[in-house]
Design an enzyme around this catalytic site. Structure first.
Site, short mmCIF file in Angstrom:
data_model
loop_
_atom_site.label_atom_id
_atom_site.label_comp_id
_atom_site.label_asym_id
_atom_site.label_seq_id
_atom_site.Cartn_x
_atom_site.Cartn_y
_atom_site.Cartn_z
N ASP A 204 0.85 -1.18 0.00
CA ASP A 204 0.00 0.00 0.00
C ASP A 204 0.88 1.23 0.00
O ASP A 204 2.12 1.12 -0.05
CB ASP A 204 -0.92 0.00 1.23
CG ASP A 204 -0.15 0.18 2.53
OD1 ASP A 204 1.09 0.28 2.50
OD2 ASP A 204 -0.80 0.24 3.59
N ASP A 206 1.45 4.73 2.31
CA ASP A 206 1.09 5.34 3.59
C ASP A 206 1.53 6.80 3.63
O ASP A 206 2.67 7.12 3.28
CB ASP A 206 1.80 4.60 4.74
CG ASP A 206 1.57 3.10 4.70
OD1 ASP A 206 0.45 2.67 5.00
OD2 ASP A 206 2.51 2.36 4.34
N ASP A 320 -3.30 4.62 2.66
CA ASP A 320 -3.65 4.99 4.04
C ASP A 320 -3.27 6.44 4.28
O ASP A 320 -2.12 6.82 4.05
CB ASP A 320 -2.88 4.13 5.05
CG ASP A 320 -3.56 2.81 5.35
OD1 ASP A 320 -4.59 2.53 4.71
OD2 ASP A 320 -3.05 2.09 6.21
N1 DCP Z 1 1.47 0.80 11.53
C1 DCP Z 1 1.01 1.12 12.78
N2 DCP Z 1 -0.26 0.84 13.15
C2 DCP Z 1 -1.10 0.23 12.29
C3 DCP Z 1 -0.67 -0.10 11.00
C4 DCP Z 1 0.64 0.20 10.64
O1 DCP Z 1 1.77 1.66 13.57
N3 DCP Z 1 -2.35 -0.05 12.69
C5 DCP Z 1 2.83 1.19 11.14
C6 DCP Z 1 3.84 0.13 11.05
C7 DCP Z 1 4.14 -0.01 9.59
C8 DCP Z 1 3.65 1.27 8.98
O2 DCP Z 1 2.73 1.81 9.89
O3 DCP Z 1 5.50 -0.16 9.36
C9 DCP Z 1 2.98 1.05 7.68
O4 DCP Z 1 2.17 -0.12 7.69
P1 DCP Z 1 2.17 -1.12 6.48
O5 DCP Z 1 1.33 -2.28 6.86
O6 DCP Z 1 1.79 -0.40 5.24
O7 DCP Z 1 3.69 -1.61 6.42
P2 DCP Z 1 4.85 -1.22 5.44
O8 DCP Z 1 4.56 0.06 4.75
O9 DCP Z 1 6.08 -1.29 6.26
O10 DCP Z 1 4.86 -2.42 4.42
P3 DCP Z 1 4.32 -2.48 2.92
O11 DCP Z 1 5.49 -2.10 2.08
O12 DCP Z 1 3.91 -3.89 2.70
O13 DCP Z 1 3.18 -1.53 2.79
MG MG Z 2 2.80 0.37 3.61
#
Ligand code: DCP
Ligand code: MG
Length: 396
Positions: A204, A206, A320
């Site tokens: 995704d 963010d 997000d």
């Molecule tokens: N996060 C958080 N609380 C949540 C969801 C996520 O604190 N309820 C934080 C931890 C993650 C970051 O936000 O590192 C982004 O979430 P992602 O699931 O999008 O994770 P990534 O961006 O690291 O991975 P991807 O590349 O798969 O999107």
């Molecule tokens: Mg992400």
């Protein structure tokens, strides 16, 4: 004879937030195996086991060279009996029977497909599996009523399972910048998550949004969402309000990893950047048979007929949006940059080593009984007595 002096013995600090973990990984075979077992544990509701495998994988990610024998691992932290057995299996036999059988198991495959639907968590997937639903076709045929998120997730399943590229993230960033600038001047938008850590793809995109004047960010999200909606950029969105109150969520409560910012979970409609898939080799399918001769798994794991996506000039992307007041921005930025394990380890370090509670909103010192303010990520690392680790080295 083996020359013992040539065996490299590694040494690694125990918390991931004390280490520099880049995207370079000398032990990808081992870490992929452990990550798969972690994922399986998490999808099965065994969070403790999941974390144990994640921690073991994270230790291997920082080793400067490929592991050749288990003897090199003596004294390393976080490598439990189970993880060590998996590592030894791979080093000695080229594969781990547990990993291979997990990969092939119907339960794991079904959990993967069903939780791959946006809006479907492990619990829902498990309930459906126990009713005999293992794939998208069976889900459709079951006549289950899906909620709005799940319906959108099912409608856009094929697009959403495709990794988002950096170029797509940049295109969405431009759209979000334009949206916030037109509803409130001076707003700051920061790309967080995996892309901020330097990843080339993500599941995704963010974003963290703030305004330099405290309070100006209040009410921002609905306006941004309305703008995006009016411009036709949103296929789905659900906004949740900010529910954080320092007095209520502060030291009295256990630190939660779920934050309470105003947040918008959305699916963007993004104009395609690459050539239409019909022209791209490997993706076009004729009568369900791909150029490589493999049969498409048709409706079992796709949401529209083969080739239909290629005819569209747009694709769906998960986005997000999070709004933070400037006073909490540093904490929000640190909390939303990840990786998930790095975040977890920061909170564990804070609690166990420093008697502090860290969240994406604040840092509380349980001994001094006060909040520690921070205007940058550097401030927070300093409060925690940790060396500053830049985003590109938080890929634990
Ligand atoms: N996060 C958080 N609380 C949540 C969801 C996520 O604190 N309820 C934080 C931890 C993650 C970051 O936000 O590192 C982004 O979430 P992602 O699931 O999008 O994770 P990534 O961006 O690291 O991975 P991807 O590349 O798969 O999107
Ligand atoms: Mg992400």
């Amino acid at each position: 004879q083996e020359n013992k002096s040539e065996v490299v013995v590694f040494s690694v600090p125990s918390y991931a937030c004390q280490r520099r973990t880049t995207l370079e990984n000398q032990n990808a075979t081992l870490t992929d195996a452990l990550s798969l077992l972690a994922e399986n544990a998490e999808l099965s509701g065994e969070d403790g086991r999941g974390v144990a495998f994640r921690r073991a994988a994270a230790v291997l990610k920082v080793l400067p060279s490929p592991v050749k024998s288990a003897s090199q691992l003596a004294g390393l932290p976080c490598l439990g009996e189970h993880s060590l057995r998996v590592i030894k299996d791979i080093l000695e036999n080229g594969a781990s029977s547990e990993v291979e059988s997990t990969k092939e198991s119907e339960q794991f495959k079904a959990l993967k497909v069903l939780t791959g639907i946006f809006g479907v968590g492990a619990k829902t997937a498990d309930r459906w599996i126990r009713e005999g639903i293992h794939n998208l076709r069976q889900l459709r045929d079951s006549g289950h009523t899906l909620n709005r998120a799940q319906q959108a997730g099912l409608d856009h399943f094929d697009d959403i399972k495709q990794p988002v590229t950096k170029a797509e993230a940049a295109a969405i960033e431009e759209i979000v910048e334009k949206a916030v600038a037109s509803v409130l001047p001076g707003v700051r938008v920061v790309l967080t998550g995996g892309f901020r850590r330097g990843k080339l793809t993500g599941h995704d995109v963010d974003f963290l949004i703030t305004h330099p004047e405290e309070g100006r960010e209040v009410g921002l999200m609905p306006k941004v969402v309305s703008w995006l909606e009016a411009q036709g950029f949103l296929l789905y969105q659900k906004t949740t309000r900010n529910s954080y109150l320092e007095s209520k969520d502060g030291p009295g409560r256990p630190p939660s990893n779920i934050d309470r910012f105003e947040r918008c979970l959305s699916i963007f409609k993004l104009t395609r950047m690459e050539k239409p898939a019909a022209e791209a080799p490997g993706d076009g399918a004729v009568n369900g048979v791909r150029a490589d001769g493999q049969r498409e798994s048709d409706e079992l794991s796709r949401s529209e007929p083969a080739g239909a996506a290629a005819d569209r000039r747009w694709r769906a992307v998960r986005v997000d949006l999070v709004v933070s007041p400037i006073s909490q921005f540093a904490f929000a930025l640190l909390g939303w940059t990840g990786s998930k394990l790095f975040e977890r380890e920061l909170r564990r370090w804070a609690g166990y080593e420093k008697a502090m509670s860290l969240s994406s909103h604040a840092l509380y010192d349980n001994n001094q009984r006060k909040y520690l303010r921070a205007s940058s990520e550097e401030d927070i690392f300093a409060h925690l007595g940790l060396e500053y680790i830049p985003p590109s080295e938080r890929n634990a």
